[in-house]
Design a protein around this motif. Structure first.
Motif, PDB file in Angstrom:
ATOM      1  N   GLY A  95     -43.290  41.918  33.943  1.00 28.02           N
ATOM      2  CA  GLY A  95     -43.403  41.411  32.588  1.00 28.02           C
ATOM      3  C   GLY A  95     -42.113  41.557  31.810  1.00 28.02           C
ATOM      4  N   VAL A  96     -41.893  40.619  30.889  1.00 32.78           N
ATOM      5  CA  VAL A  96     -40.780  40.675  29.950  1.00 32.78           C
ATOM      6  C   VAL A  96     -41.350  40.493  28.553  1.00 32.78           C
ATOM      7  CG1 VAL A  96     -38.753  39.446  29.086  1.00 32.78           C
ATOM      8  CG2 VAL A  96     -38.965  39.932  31.526  1.00 32.78           C
ATOM      9  N   PHE A  97     -40.904  41.334  27.617  1.00 31.70           N
ATOM     10  CA  PHE A  97     -41.441  41.336  26.270  1.00 31.70           C
ATOM     11  C   PHE A  97     -40.284  41.327  25.280  1.00 31.70           C
ATOM     12  CE2 PHE A  97     -43.809  43.857  29.314  1.00 31.70           C
ATOM     13  CZ  PHE A  97     -45.040  43.196  29.344  1.00 31.70           C
ATOM     14  N   ASP A  98     -40.299  40.371  24.371  1.00 31.61           N
ATOM     15  CA  ASP A  98     -39.211  40.195  23.414  1.00 31.61           C
ATOM     16  C   ASP A  98     -39.742  40.466  22.013  1.00 31.61           C
ATOM     17  OD1 ASP A  98     -37.094  39.443  21.877  1.00 31.61           O
ATOM     18  OD2 ASP A  98     -36.916  37.410  22.659  1.00 31.61           O
ATOM     19  N   GLY A  99     -39.351  41.596  21.438  1.00 34.36           N
ATOM     20  CA  GLY A  99     -39.823  41.963  20.116  1.00 34.36           C
ATOM     21  C   GLY A  99     -39.032  41.293  19.010  1.00 34.36           C
ATOM     22  N   HIS A 100     -39.617  41.194  17.839  1.00 41.07           N
ATOM     23  CA  HIS A 100     -38.959  40.635  16.669  1.00 41.07           C
ATOM     24  C   HIS A 100     -39.534  41.300  15.424  1.00 41.07           C
ATOM     25  CE1 HIS A 100     -42.384  37.961  17.762  1.00 41.07           C
ATOM     26  NE2 HIS A 100     -42.692  38.154  16.479  1.00 41.07           N
ATOM     27  N   GLY A 101     -38.752  41.296  14.373  1.00 36.60           N
ATOM     28  CA  GLY A 101     -39.152  41.960  13.144  1.00 36.60           C
ATOM     29  C   GLY A 101     -38.600  43.375  13.083  1.00 36.60           C
ATOM     30  N   PRO A 102     -38.797  44.072  11.983  1.00 35.49           N
ATOM     31  CA  PRO A 102     -38.216  45.410  11.814  1.00 35.49           C
ATOM     32  C   PRO A 102     -38.690  46.432  12.829  1.00 35.49           C
ATOM     33  CG  PRO A 102     -39.796  44.930  10.059  1.00 35.49           C
ATOM     34  CD  PRO A 102     -39.547  43.646  10.778  1.00 35.49           C
ATOM     35  N   HIS A 103     -39.901  46.267  13.348  1.00 33.44           N
ATOM     36  CA  HIS A 103     -40.426  47.201  14.353  1.00 33.44           C
ATOM     37  C   HIS A 103     -40.661  46.504  15.690  1.00 33.44           C
ATOM     38  CE1 HIS A 103     -40.946  49.853  10.948  1.00 33.44           C
ATOM     39  NE2 HIS A 103     -41.762  48.989  10.369  1.00 33.44           N
ATOM     40  N   GLY A 104     -39.958  45.414  15.924  1.00 36.25           N
ATOM     41  CA  GLY A 104     -40.172  44.628  17.133  1.00 36.25           C
ATOM     42  C   GLY A 104     -39.918  45.386  18.420  1.00 36.25           C
ATOM     43  N   HIS A 105     -38.912  46.274  18.419  1.00 33.10           N
ATOM     44  CA  HIS A 105     -38.622  47.037  19.638  1.00 33.10           C
ATOM     45  C   HIS A 105     -39.780  47.980  19.981  1.00 33.10           C
ATOM     46  CE1 HIS A 105     -37.374  49.404  16.203  1.00 33.10           C
ATOM     47  NE2 HIS A 105     -37.242  50.489  16.938  1.00 33.10           N
ATOM     48  N   LEU A 106     -40.441  48.523  18.958  1.00 37.66           N
ATOM     49  CA  LEU A 106     -41.586  49.403  19.203  1.00 37.66           C
ATOM     50  C   LEU A 106     -42.791  48.612  19.701  1.00 37.66           C
ATOM     51  CD1 LEU A 106     -41.359  51.708  16.050  1.00 37.66           C
ATOM     52  CD2 LEU A 106     -40.368  52.060  18.322  1.00 37.66           C
ATOM     53  N   VAL A 107     -42.992  47.436  19.154  1.00 36.15           N
ATOM     54  CA  VAL A 107     -44.103  46.590  19.586  1.00 36.15           C
ATOM     55  C   VAL A 107     -43.916  46.189  21.042  1.00 36.15           C
ATOM     56  CG1 VAL A 107     -45.392  44.469  19.158  1.00 36.15           C
ATOM     57  CG2 VAL A 107     -44.411  45.733  17.239  1.00 36.15           C
ATOM     58  N   ALA A 108     -42.701  45.761  21.400  1.00 37.37           N
ATOM     59  CA  ALA A 108     -42.430  45.334  22.773  1.00 37.37           C
ATOM     60  C   ALA A 108     -42.678  46.464  23.763  1.00 37.37           C
ATOM     61  CB  ALA A 108     -40.995  44.829  22.885  1.00 37.37           C
ATOM     62  N   ARG A 109     -42.253  47.672  23.415  1.00 37.50           N
ATOM     63  CA  ARG A 109     -42.463  48.810  24.326  1.00 37.50           C
ATOM     64  C   ARG A 109     -43.937  49.176  24.430  1.00 37.50           C
ATOM     65  NH1 ARG A 109     -37.938  52.720  21.737  1.00 37.50           N
ATOM     66  NH2 ARG A 109     -36.227  51.211  21.696  1.00 37.50           N
ATOM     67  N   LYS A 110     -44.622  49.119  23.297  1.00 38.84           N
ATOM     68  CA  LYS A 110     -46.049  49.439  23.311  1.00 38.84           C
ATOM     69  C   LYS A 110     -46.809  48.456  24.204  1.00 38.84           C
ATOM     70  CE  LYS A 110     -49.831  51.499  22.003  1.00 38.84           C
ATOM     71  NZ  LYS A 110     -50.109  52.887  22.434  1.00 38.84           N
ATOM     72  N   VAL A 111     -46.499  47.188  24.082  1.00 29.86           N
ATOM     73  CA  VAL A 111     -47.159  46.180  24.917  1.00 29.86           C
ATOM     74  C   VAL A 111     -46.787  46.391  26.379  1.00 29.86           C
ATOM     75  CG1 VAL A 111     -47.348  43.720  25.391  1.00 29.86           C
ATOM     76  CG2 VAL A 111     -47.252  44.519  23.031  1.00 29.86           C
ATOM     77  N   ARG A 112     -45.528  46.671  26.646  1.00 35.65           N
ATOM     78  CA  ARG A 112     -45.082  46.929  28.020  1.00 35.65           C
ATOM     79  C   ARG A 112     -45.887  48.051  28.670  1.00 35.65           C
ATOM     80  NH1 ARG A 112     -39.782  50.237  28.141  1.00 35.65           N
ATOM     81  NH2 ARG A 112     -41.353  51.767  27.452  1.00 35.65           N
ATOM     82  N   ASP A 113     -46.156  49.119  27.914  1.00 29.83           N
ATOM     83  CA  ASP A 113     -46.842  50.272  28.468  1.00 29.83           C
ATOM     84  C   ASP A 113     -48.355  50.103  28.544  1.00 29.83           C
ATOM     85  OD1 ASP A 113     -44.388  51.495  28.670  1.00 29.83           O
ATOM     86  OD2 ASP A 113     -44.580  52.600  26.788  1.00 29.83           O
ATOM     87  N   ALA A 114     -48.932  49.425  27.562  1.00 32.26           N
ATOM     88  CA  ALA A 114     -50.392  49.376  27.464  1.00 32.26           C
ATOM     89  C   ALA A 114     -51.016  48.165  28.149  1.00 32.26           C
ATOM     90  CB  ALA A 114     -50.816  49.405  25.993  1.00 32.26           C
ATOM     91  N   LEU A 115     -50.334  47.034  28.154  1.00 29.36           N
ATOM     92  CA  LEU A 115     -50.946  45.812  28.681  1.00 29.36           C
ATOM     93  C   LEU A 115     -51.323  45.903  30.156  1.00 29.36           C
ATOM     94  CD1 LEU A 115     -51.857  42.972  27.937  1.00 29.36           C
ATOM     95  CD2 LEU A 115     -49.564  42.153  28.538  1.00 29.36           C
ATOM     96  N   PRO A 116     -50.479  46.451  31.045  1.00 29.26           N
ATOM     97  CA  PRO A 116     -50.901  46.558  32.453  1.00 29.26           C
ATOM     98  C   PRO A 116     -52.165  47.372  32.628  1.00 29.26           C
ATOM     99  CG  PRO A 116     -48.547  46.960  32.249  1.00 29.26           C
ATOM    100  CD  PRO A 116     -49.095  46.937  30.854  1.00 29.26           C
TER     101      PRO A 116
END
Length: 471
Positions: A95-116
């Motif tokens: 998976g590849v996740f591209d965050g955006h917005g002021p907390h986009g990097h946190l959202v992308a990492r959270k999705v990376r860890d939780a979605l699988p």
């Protein structure tokens, strides 16, 4: 690219490590409830919550048995891209996740860890329901047995596809719901794309939202390598996406100074300007047509299919599908393919957009024959022994959102003046992963939110969804 902007002065919104094979309890048991142990469904879910310590999970620059991944920070601030390669038995999840917005990097990492974890949980749950109803058990490789007619094979494959489709739909929905209720992560004006892929035997299943893209390098009848696009960039100007957004009272238009970038705007304010039609998070726009429902795709792989590339839009903004296939196929070693592709994209950014700041780039290259280079030296790719140890250690560090996260190396930064340190330290302290390159001295004037908002100060949008007067 792919962020949010605001033209309003009143409110502004920005938008495996190598190791022993992982336990069969983790992502990738055959799609069949064969009796391998006395483990229950709940046991599998509990085991998956130890995902950060599983050795066959790669989430930083590196390689696994059949893939390599690499990311490089752009010139807009914190690297908001995240990626993952996870292998178990005959199943690979990428998976590849591209965050955006002021907390986009946190959202992308959270999705990376939780979605699988969510994807596997729903898959196992669906399997359990099928077995209880007495349905036929089947394996992911869908090998034909003697005397099995094509109709039965088709039926079994349809069931397998249906299982994965339902798991994808439920897991993406659950992921967005979790983000909305997260106590320490504000996703009102922040979000992330996702392009995820599961390879199970000869079957390829994919789910994606946003504008990150997946392509395949495959040989045609003349044995020439060609590019096959597997996903669609879900931009707001696509007819079906635009129609849905407008039905929900959202607006779609591009700014005059960037006519090539259509964006999603609120019905009553020129904010936030989201450059994609689907995303995790971005709850300020969820009532106005932006959704997190993934597009689902299934393909049966053949011997002609060589490799798959997943990448964020920082790569696709400057390189075509054909160029990406050519770069990956001509890489001197497979383990260096992702890094070389990112390096090529960085060069193209400087050539094509010399006055723009390069976007973050993240790449996963999966080689479908399951082969990789012989244990090549990591120094050739810039990987130190510390990187390998960090991927194998089971120690967890505290992450930005208060949750336990994986061990990681810190990024090296150039020295700044004391005045600059005050400005940048607040932004850089949130970035706990060493997945970016050293920033050159001439690029020290970047802003942590540049490329996401057009002003230096961020004024949070009010929670208008509950206060909007009735028509």
């Amino acid at each position: 690219m792919g962020g949010c902007v605001s033209t309003s002065s009143r409110s502004t919104c920005s938008s495996r490590s190598n190791g022993e094979p992982v336990s069969p309890a983790c992502l990738g048991r055959g799609c069949c409830g064969q009796k391998r142990s006395k483990r229950t469904f709940s046991d599998h879910v509990v085991t998956m919550h130890n995902l950060p310590s599983i050795p066959n999970r790669v989430f930083m620059n590196g390689k696994s048995r059949s893939s390599c991944i690499f990311t490089q920070q752009g010139r807009k601030g914190i690297n908001q891209d995240a990626m993952i390669d996870f292998m178990s038995e005959d199943v690979t999840f990428c998976g590849v996740f591209d965050g955006h917005g002021p907390h986009g990097h946190l959202v992308a990492r959270k999705v990376r860890d939780a979605l699988p974890i969510k994807l596997l949980s729903f898959l196992l749950s669906n399997q359990s329901k099928q077995h209880e109803s007495g349905r036929t058990c089947f394996k992911g490789n869908m090998k034909k047995s003697d005397g099995t007619d094509s109709e039965k094979d088709g039926s079994a494959e349809d069931q397998l596809t249906s299982l994965w489709r339902e798991a994808y739909m439920k897991s993406y929905k659950a992921m967005d719901k979790e983000l909305k209720s997260h106590p320490n992560l504000d996703c009102f004006c922040s979000g992330s794309t996702a392009v995820t892929m599961v390879k199970q035997g000869s079957n390829l299943f994919m789910g994606y939202i946003g504008d990150s893209r997946a392509i395949m390098g495959s040989k045609d009848t003349n044995d020439s390598l060609v590019a096959i696009q597997l996903s669609v960039d879900l931009k707001p100007d696509l007819p079906r996406e635009s129609e849905r957004i407008k039905r929900c009272k959202g607006r779609v238009f591009a700014l005059q100074d960037e006519p090539e970038v259509p964006r999603v705007w609120l019905p009553f304010d020129d904010a936030p300007g989201l450059a994609m039609a689907r995303a995790f998070g971005d709850f300020c726009l969820k009532e106005y047509g932006v959704i997190s429902v993934p597009e689902f795709f299934h393909r049966t792989l053949t011997e002609r299919d060589q490799f798959i590339v997943l990448a964020s839009d920082g790569v696709w903004d400057v390189l075509s599908n054909e160029e990406v296939v050519e770069i990956v196929s001509s890489a001197p070693t497979r383990s260096s393919a992702a890094r070389i592709l990112v390096d090529s994209a960085a060069r193209e950014w400087k050539l094509k957009y010399p006055t723009s700041k390069m976007d973050d780039c993240a790449v996963v290259c999966l080689f479908l024959d399951g082969k990789m280079d012989s244990e090549s030296d990591y120094e050739e790719q810039g990987f130190s022994s510390a990187t390998l140890q960090s991927n194998h250690s089971g120690n967890a560090n505290e992450s930005d959102d208060g949750q336990k996260s994986e061990p990681s190396l810190q990024r090296n930064f150039t020295v700044r003046s004391s005045d600059e340190n005050d400005t940048y330290s607040r932004v850089l302290s949130a970035d706990d992963e060493g997945n970016g390159e050293t920033i050159a001295a001439e690029d020290q004037n970047w802003s942590g939110l540049e490329g996401v908002t057009r002003v230096n100060s961020l004024v949070q949008l009010p929670r208008f969804s509950e206060e909007r007067p009735n028509p």
